[in-house]
Motif scaffolding. Structure first.
Motif, PDB file in Angstrom:
ATOM      1  N   TYR A   1      -6.371  -3.953   0.861  1.00 44.26           N
ATOM      2  CA  TYR A   1      -7.424  -2.945   0.694  1.00 44.26           C
ATOM      3  C   TYR A   1      -8.692  -3.349   1.448  1.00 44.26           C
ATOM      4  CZ  TYR A   1     -10.443   0.425  -1.674  1.00 44.26           C
ATOM      5  OH  TYR A   1     -11.317   1.442  -1.946  1.00 44.26           O
TER       6      TYR A   1
ATOM      7  N   LEU B   1      -5.514  -6.648  -3.005  1.00 41.54           N
ATOM      8  CA  LEU B   1      -6.936  -6.689  -2.672  1.00 41.54           C
ATOM      9  C   LEU B   1      -7.155  -7.031  -1.206  1.00 41.54           C
ATOM     10  CD1 LEU B   1      -9.855  -6.519  -3.649  1.00 41.54           C
ATOM     11  CD2 LEU B   1      -9.717  -8.942  -4.264  1.00 41.54           C
ATOM     12  N   VAL B   2      -6.341  -7.937  -0.666  1.00 40.33           N
ATOM     13  CA  VAL B   2      -6.478  -8.303   0.746  1.00 40.33           C
ATOM     14  C   VAL B   2      -6.153  -7.113   1.643  1.00 40.33           C
ATOM     15  CG1 VAL B   2      -5.485  -9.727   2.574  1.00 40.33           C
ATOM     16  CG2 VAL B   2      -6.094 -10.765   0.385  1.00 40.33           C
TER      17      VAL B   2
ATOM     18  N   ALA C   1       1.395  -8.998  -5.392  1.00 40.26           N
ATOM     19  CA  ALA C   1       0.471  -9.497  -6.405  1.00 40.26           C
ATOM     20  C   ALA C   1      -0.897  -8.843  -6.234  1.00 40.26           C
ATOM     21  CB  ALA C   1       0.350 -11.017  -6.281  1.00 40.26           C
ATOM     22  N   PRO C   2      -1.715  -8.847  -7.290  1.00 39.50           N
ATOM     23  CA  PRO C   2      -3.049  -8.231  -7.174  1.00 39.50           C
ATOM     24  C   PRO C   2      -3.891  -8.803  -6.045  1.00 39.50           C
ATOM     25  CG  PRO C   2      -2.507  -8.604  -9.472  1.00 39.50           C
ATOM     26  CD  PRO C   2      -1.416  -9.249  -8.668  1.00 39.50           C
ATOM     27  N   ASP C   3      -3.784 -10.116  -5.796  1.00 41.26           N
ATOM     28  CA  ASP C   3      -4.560 -10.697  -4.698  1.00 41.26           C
ATOM     29  C   ASP C   3      -4.137 -10.129  -3.350  1.00 41.26           C
ATOM     30  OD1 ASP C   3      -5.932 -12.208  -6.502  1.00 41.26           O
ATOM     31  OD2 ASP C   3      -4.789 -14.052  -6.158  1.00 41.26           O
ATOM     32  N   GLN C   4      -2.837  -9.924  -3.170  1.00 42.59           N
ATOM     33  CA  GLN C   4      -2.357  -9.360  -1.918  1.00 42.59           C
ATOM     34  C   GLN C   4      -2.791  -7.906  -1.771  1.00 42.59           C
ATOM     35  OE1 GLN C   4       1.868  -9.615  -1.462  1.00 42.59           O
ATOM     36  NE2 GLN C   4       1.865  -8.862   0.657  1.00 42.59           N
TER      37      GLN C   4
END
Length: 328
Positions: free
Chosen positions: A51, A48-49, A43-46
């Motif tokens: 990165y 971002l984490v 998912a995008p949140d994962q």
């Protein structure tokens, strides 16, 4: 003796090349996951984490390397560039070892892929040493000795002739400008990609992968020609005794404008690239001047003489006529 300052601004500038490379590698990992295992794409949140974690490791290691060089009283930009490459390689190794990334590199590509963050780390370390600035080393002294100590000497200044340095790091940074500009171009196609796919998740993947692919292609095909180009611009400017950034930008713009113009005689399509090439060349020239710095003009080379009689000026009569020795 001088030390490189602690500078958050310089640290931010040093993280820019690392952030770009990490984003490119992450985009390729997402694209690969979309092909091999679409259901397993994070998912995008994962994303971002992951990165943010990689960037935090890079920033921590880079600042730790800076502190270590300060302890060793090393302030050269070459040392900071080497330090940046080492810490970026170590950060990449830790990420591989502890799975702090979206996808592991394929078999036989671990070292090859690791070259990209290492090169970015070299540029980042150089940028930190460039932007942080220098400060003199504080000398410890007692209260009594400080009162009796002589006044500090004035700062050393130089008013002799100078010229722009030939800087490998400056060439490397300027040579990346065509890659950066070409990578920004696909972002103008993002709205078209969003409307061209029924599946918006696929559109987002392509919107991230196309700039990353453009970056990889351009960095392969343009770095060496761009390095040769900016080196020629530098030597032309040095031969003309030009030192300011505006003069380097003007020379780079004119030279880059002339290149596609000459190629247009063989292929008229190149005429469309004259204005973008001139802009890119001007930016490359200005960037090189910004990061190269100045150096004093070298002194004339010493003359090795075996005959003292030959040490006469160019306008000496003996230089224009021959002596005569009459035989017996």
């Amino acid at each position: 003796m001088y030390l490189v300052k602690n500078s958050p601004r310089a640290l931010f500038a040093a993280l820019i090349p690392l952030a770009i490379v990490e984003a490119v590698l992450m985009a390729f990992a997402i694209a690969g996951g979309q092909v091999t295992d679409p259901a397993g794409v994070p998912a995008p949140d994962q994303i971002l984490v992951f990165y943010a974690g990689r960037m935090a490791i890079d920033a921590t290691f880079l600042f730790a390397g800076h502190i270590l060089l300060r302890q060793w009283t090393i302030s050269s930009r070459l040392a900071y560039a080497l330090m940046g490459g080492v810490v970026a390689a170590v950060s990449y190794g830790i990420a591989i070892r502890n799975h702090i990334q979206l996808a592991a590199p394929g078999d036989g590509t671990v070292v090859t892929i690791g070259l990209l963050p290492t090169i970015a780390g070299v540029i980042g370390g150089f940028l930190y040493g460039q932007f942080a600035g220098l400060s003199p080393v504080a000398r410890a002294a007692g209260a009594g000795s400080a009162a009796a100590a002589p006044a500090a000497p004035p700062p050393i200044v130089f008013d002799g002739p100078v010229r722009v340095r030939t800087s490998v790091a400056g060439i490397a940074i300027a040579a990346l400008m065509p890659t950066v500009l070409a990578t920004l171009l696909p972002y103008t196609l993002v709205p078209l990609l969003m409307n061209g796919f029924a599946d918006k998740s696929t559109a987002h993947i392509f919107a991230a992968v196309i700039p990353a692919q453009t970056f990889m292609i351009m960095i392969v095909i343009s770095v060496i020609p761009s390095s040769i180009f900016i080196l020629c611009v530098h030597h032309v400017a040095r031969a003309m005794s030009r030192r300011s950034g505006w003069e380097y930008a003007a020379i780079g713009g004119v030279a880059a404008f002339a290149c596609p113009l000459l190629l247009a005689f063989a292929m008229p399509l190149f005429a469309m690239l004259t204005v973008p090439a001139a802009f890119c060349g001007a930016v490359m020239g200005a960037l090189y001047r910004r990061f190269a710095g100045l150096e004093p003009m070298p002194l004339p080379e010493a003359v090795i003489a075996t005959d003292p009689n030959a040490l006469v000026g160019a306008d000496h009569p003996s230089r224009h006529q021959h002596g005569v020795i009459l035989g017996n």
